[in-house]
Enzyme design. Structure first.
Site, PDB file in Angstrom:
ATOM      1  N   TYR A   1      42.593  35.179  34.242  1.00 25.91           N
ATOM      2  CA  TYR A   1      42.994  36.085  35.318  1.00 25.91           C
ATOM      3  C   TYR A   1      42.424  35.641  36.659  1.00 25.91           C
ATOM      4  CZ  TYR A   1      44.019  40.484  37.699  1.00 25.91           C
ATOM      5  OH  TYR A   1      44.503  41.433  38.575  1.00 25.91           O
TER       6      TYR A   1
ATOM      7  N   SER B   1      44.001  39.912  43.743  1.00 26.40           N
ATOM      8  CA  SER B   1      42.929  40.747  43.207  1.00 26.40           C
ATOM      9  C   SER B   1      41.614  40.289  43.827  1.00 26.40           C
ATOM     10  CB  SER B   1      42.848  40.598  41.685  1.00 26.40           C
ATOM     11  OG  SER B   1      41.652  41.153  41.170  1.00 26.40           O
TER      12      SER B   1
END
Length: 265
Positions: free
Chosen positions: A166, A152
């Site tokens: 995350y 990501s």
């Protein structure tokens, strides 16, 4: 010279066997559709049975040979078994796409340690276990292979709203990609990651809506995106097919940002 006379042949994955975990999720479904359309044989893995059935039937409707497995890659034995089932079904494993994972959002003092550990386990440990199992099989076959991980933009950039788990997990995914790229390079196995920013999916659909809240969040985000729009699923097609095919044979340990230029500025 034959490749240069027909450069599109470098992107040919017809009859390659691809194992995709998280196949019922946003990225996993895109990966399944792309590789099905390109003629690969698919082993689709997901914990959501209804969504797995739906994407499996869709890919079969595109002419793909599909084996569907309703599970999550939660431990070493399951990961090894997924690879074994791919080989049992199709005789080999050529491509691994790890699209499984999770997120839990909370500010650091509001997040229980078990939630942080759960995100790290799903996004890092399980990715490591799947890569380990697939690499062992690919080495045994002796023909190289393609491992594509899902990172990501948050692996490179922080986030102010409760993304400590995350962001940390995706930074670890980037490190794993680079380390495995170096380790497995001599075997002919390439390891790369696609790192998207915000893409249209069931989880992000609200950001595409014409509401005051969505407009405020979207406009703030787009002010940092040179391309001036959010991502669409088809924006992932080219990067994935590139990383899953011979076209990327000289690329390994690479993080490919599918972000409209977001991380460039």
């Amino acid at each position: 010279m034959n490749v240069m006379q027909n450069p599109l042949s470098m992107f040919d994955v017809k009859d390659n066997v691809a194992l995709i975990t998280g196949a019922s999720g946003a990225f996993g479904m895109v990966a399944a559709r792309i590789l099905a359309g390109a003629g690969a044989k698919l082993v689709l893995v997901a914990g959501n049975q209804a969504a797995l059935d739906e994407i499996s039937e869709e890919c079969r409707g595109m002419g793909a040979d599909v084996t569907a497995i309703n599970t999550r890659p939660t431990d070493e034995a399951i990961c090894a078994d997924l690879v074994a089932q791919a080989v049992k079904a199709y005789g080999q494993l050529d491509i691994l796409v790890v699209a499984s994972g999770m997120n839990k959002v909370a500010l650091i003092n509001d997040m229980p340690p078990e939630d942080f550990n759960a995100v790290m386990d799903a996004n890092v440990t399980q990715t490591w276990l799947l890569s380990r199992a697939a690499a062992g099989q690919m080495k045994e076959q002796g023909k190289g292979g393609k491992i594509v991980l899902v990172s990501s933009a948050r692996g490179l950039l922080g986030h102010p709203a409760g993304y400590t788990a995350y962001c940390t997990s995706k930074s670890a995914t980037d490190g794993l990609t680079k380390a495995l790229g170096c380790e497995l390079g001599p075997t002919g196995i390439t390891v790369n990651a696609i790192a998207p920013t915000v893409f249209r999916s069931p989880l992000t659909a609200w950001m595409f809506e014409d509401t005051p809240e969505a407009t405020k969040v979207r406009d703030g985000f787009l002010s940092r995106v040179p391309k001036g729009r959010l991502g669409e699923p088809e924006d992932l097609a080219g990067p994935l097919l590139f990383l899953a095919s011979k076209a990327s044979d000289f690329y390994t340990g690479h993080i490919l940002y599918a972000d409209g230029g977001y991380t460039a500025g």
